[in-house]
Design a protein around this motif. Sequence first.
Motif, PDB file in Angstrom:
ATOM      1  N   ASP A 100      41.953  43.649  35.674  1.00 36.80           N
ATOM      2  CA  ASP A 100      43.267  44.166  36.031  1.00 36.80           C
ATOM      3  C   ASP A 100      44.000  43.286  37.038  1.00 36.80           C
ATOM      4  O   ASP A 100      45.188  43.476  37.273  1.00 36.80           O
ATOM      5  CB  ASP A 100      43.138  45.585  36.601  1.00 36.80           C
ATOM      6  N   PHE A 101      43.301  42.336  37.656  1.00 35.74           N
ATOM      7  CA  PHE A 101      43.905  41.450  38.636  1.00 35.74           C
ATOM      8  C   PHE A 101      44.685  40.330  37.948  1.00 35.74           C
ATOM      9  O   PHE A 101      44.233  39.805  36.924  1.00 35.74           O
ATOM     10  CB  PHE A 101      42.819  40.758  39.484  1.00 35.74           C
ATOM     11  N   PRO A 102      45.793  39.888  38.548  1.00 30.48           N
ATOM     12  CA  PRO A 102      46.373  38.609  38.105  1.00 30.48           C
ATOM     13  C   PRO A 102      45.398  37.484  38.461  1.00 30.48           C
ATOM     14  O   PRO A 102      44.721  37.544  39.492  1.00 30.48           O
ATOM     15  CB  PRO A 102      47.656  38.491  38.931  1.00 30.48           C
ATOM     16  N   PHE A 103      45.306  36.457  37.629  1.00 28.02           N
ATOM     17  CA  PHE A 103      44.310  35.407  37.796  1.00 28.02           C
ATOM     18  C   PHE A 103      44.430  34.710  39.154  1.00 28.02           C
ATOM     19  O   PHE A 103      43.436  34.488  39.833  1.00 28.02           O
ATOM     20  CB  PHE A 103      44.443  34.381  36.662  1.00 28.02           C
ATOM     21  N   GLU A 104      45.654  34.373  39.564  1.00 28.09           N
ATOM     22  CA  GLU A 104      45.857  33.649  40.824  1.00 28.09           C
ATOM     23  C   GLU A 104      45.435  34.503  42.021  1.00 28.09           C
ATOM     24  O   GLU A 104      44.830  34.005  42.966  1.00 28.09           O
ATOM     25  CB  GLU A 104      47.325  33.227  40.992  1.00 28.09           C
ATOM     26  N   ALA A 105      45.762  35.784  41.988  1.00 22.15           N
ATOM     27  CA  ALA A 105      45.418  36.678  43.099  1.00 22.15           C
ATOM     28  C   ALA A 105      43.902  36.824  43.220  1.00 22.15           C
ATOM     29  O   ALA A 105      43.346  36.735  44.315  1.00 22.15           O
ATOM     30  CB  ALA A 105      46.072  38.039  42.912  1.00 22.15           C
ATOM     31  N   PHE A 106      43.215  37.025  42.086  1.00 26.54           N
ATOM     32  CA  PHE A 106      41.766  37.196  42.153  1.00 26.54           C
ATOM     33  C   PHE A 106      41.077  35.903  42.586  1.00 26.54           C
ATOM     34  O   PHE A 106      40.091  35.943  43.320  1.00 26.54           O
ATOM     35  CB  PHE A 106      41.190  37.673  40.814  1.00 26.54           C
ATOM     36  N   THR A 107      41.593  34.760  42.171  1.00 28.62           N
ATOM     37  CA  THR A 107      41.020  33.477  42.595  1.00 28.62           C
ATOM     38  C   THR A 107      41.136  33.307  44.104  1.00 28.62           C
ATOM     39  O   THR A 107      40.178  32.907  44.774  1.00 28.62           O
ATOM     40  CB  THR A 107      41.721  32.310  41.868  1.00 28.62           C
ATOM     41  N   ALA A 108      42.301  33.650  44.667  1.00 27.69           N
ATOM     42  CA  ALA A 108      42.494  33.543  46.121  1.00 27.69           C
ATOM     43  C   ALA A 108      41.574  34.502  46.870  1.00 27.69           C
ATOM     44  O   ALA A 108      40.973  34.139  47.897  1.00 27.69           O
ATOM     45  CB  ALA A 108      43.955  33.824  46.468  1.00 27.69           C
ATOM     46  N   PHE A 174      44.028  42.899  50.825  1.00 26.92           N
ATOM     47  CA  PHE A 174      44.720  41.674  50.454  1.00 26.92           C
ATOM     48  C   PHE A 174      46.109  42.035  49.914  1.00 26.92           C
ATOM     49  O   PHE A 174      46.304  43.122  49.370  1.00 26.92           O
ATOM     50  CB  PHE A 174      43.946  40.913  49.370  1.00 26.92           C
ATOM     51  N   THR A 175      47.042  41.117  50.043  1.00 29.57           N
ATOM     52  CA  THR A 175      48.386  41.336  49.503  1.00 29.57           C
ATOM     53  C   THR A 175      48.351  41.190  47.983  1.00 29.57           C
ATOM     54  O   THR A 175      47.324  40.811  47.407  1.00 29.57           O
ATOM     55  CB  THR A 175      49.383  40.324  50.087  1.00 29.57           C
ATOM     56  N   ALA A 176      49.493  41.423  47.327  1.00 28.37           N
ATOM     57  CA  ALA A 176      49.580  41.304  45.873  1.00 28.37           C
ATOM     58  C   ALA A 176      49.324  39.878  45.412  1.00 28.37           C
ATOM     59  O   ALA A 176      48.858  39.651  44.297  1.00 28.37           O
ATOM     60  CB  ALA A 176      50.951  41.775  45.397  1.00 28.37           C
ATOM     61  N   SER A 177      49.599  38.897  46.275  1.00 28.63           N
ATOM     62  CA  SER A 177      49.364  37.497  45.912  1.00 28.63           C
ATOM     63  C   SER A 177      47.948  37.030  46.255  1.00 28.63           C
ATOM     64  O   SER A 177      47.573  35.909  45.929  1.00 28.63           O
ATOM     65  CB  SER A 177      50.386  36.602  46.617  1.00 28.63           C
ATOM     66  N   GLY A 178      47.160  37.861  46.946  1.00 28.28           N
ATOM     67  CA  GLY A 178      45.784  37.516  47.269  1.00 28.28           C
ATOM     68  C   GLY A 178      45.580  37.028  48.690  1.00 28.28           C
ATOM     69  O   GLY A 178      44.494  36.574  49.032  1.00 28.28           O
ATOM     70  N   SER A 179      46.594  37.133  49.543  1.00 32.42           N
ATOM     71  CA  SER A 179      46.456  36.715  50.943  1.00 32.42           C
ATOM     72  C   SER A 179      45.728  37.794  51.732  1.00 32.42           C
ATOM     73  O   SER A 179      45.960  38.986  51.537  1.00 32.42           O
ATOM     74  CB  SER A 179      47.827  36.479  51.571  1.00 32.42           C
ATOM     75  N   PHE A 180      44.883  37.365  52.658  1.00 34.84           N
ATOM     76  CA  PHE A 180      44.098  38.276  53.481  1.00 34.84           C
ATOM     77  C   PHE A 180      45.009  39.054  54.434  1.00 34.84           C
ATOM     78  O   PHE A 180      45.890  38.486  55.068  1.00 34.84           O
ATOM     79  CB  PHE A 180      43.059  37.477  54.275  1.00 34.84           C
ATOM     80  N   VAL A 181      44.784  40.386  54.544  1.00 34.73           N
ATOM     81  CA  VAL A 181      45.550  41.225  55.460  1.00 34.73           C
ATOM     82  C   VAL A 181      44.665  41.669  56.624  1.00 34.73           C
ATOM     83  O   VAL A 181      44.961  41.402  57.781  1.00 34.73           O
ATOM     84  CB  VAL A 181      46.140  42.462  54.739  1.00 34.73           C
ATOM     85  N   LYS A 182      43.561  42.379  56.304  1.00 36.25           N
ATOM     86  CA  LYS A 182      42.662  42.850  57.357  1.00 36.25           C
ATOM     87  C   LYS A 182      41.318  43.210  56.753  1.00 36.25           C
ATOM     88  O   LYS A 182      41.163  43.274  55.534  1.00 36.25           O
ATOM     89  CB  LYS A 182      43.253  44.042  58.106  1.00 36.25           C
ATOM     90  N   GLU A 183      40.338  43.460  57.628  1.00 36.04           N
ATOM     91  CA  GLU A 183      39.016  43.895  57.202  1.00 36.04           C
ATOM     92  C   GLU A 183      38.511  44.949  58.172  1.00 36.04           C
ATOM     93  O   GLU A 183      39.005  45.063  59.293  1.00 36.04           O
ATOM     94  CB  GLU A 183      38.046  42.726  57.126  1.00 36.04           C
TER      95      GLU A 183
END
Length: 196
Positions: A100-108, A174-183
């Motif tokens: 269900d993930f976009p390829f670029e987002a899951f790769t990031a 993570f954001t929609a583009s795959g950038s880290f937000v928090k943990e």
Amino acid sequence: MFRLKKIGFSVVLLFFCVITIVAQNKIEREHRILKSQFPEVLYTKEKLGDDVKKIKYYKEVGPQEVVYTTKFKKVKLHYHMQYSNNGDLQNIGFRIKQVDFPFEAFTAINNQLVYSYDKFKIIRMYQQYPVQSKEDEASVLKSAFMNLMEPNMQYRLIVKGRKDGKKVLKEFWFTASGSFVKERNMLPANYDRVLY
């Protein structure tokens, strides 16, 4: 004699300092509650539709706030809706799989996890839509139930891994583009109810 008392006092003082420091890192755990213990909310089963099944109610007590969660199944998807202590909707989301993930987002996201852990396994993945204000609630619900790809949506992953020889269980956003937000650190599942 005086020296032994001084050393004993130092050991006790050190012990309490360590306990105080460790106690600052509180980790949250949710537990199931009755519907009557859940706060009064706007979105009930009648408002969400007749196809809502298996509704369960949870309460999560953390260091800053109390969060209430409703989990249910709608059109073959497992949804959750998080509410504040006074019944305001905070976010809505549903469980997803890797396809269900976009390829670029899951790769990031995968690259970030490979960098963070020696070895890891993704336990669960969620796509969630945060609610910014009361006026946004209707549009956020519509986006979530239609599974729309919005720029402000987030991916939440529960990851079990090993780092420096220690087992860890964490929750990542993570954001929609795959950038880290928090943990956030998580506790393992509570098996107190299992007697033997």
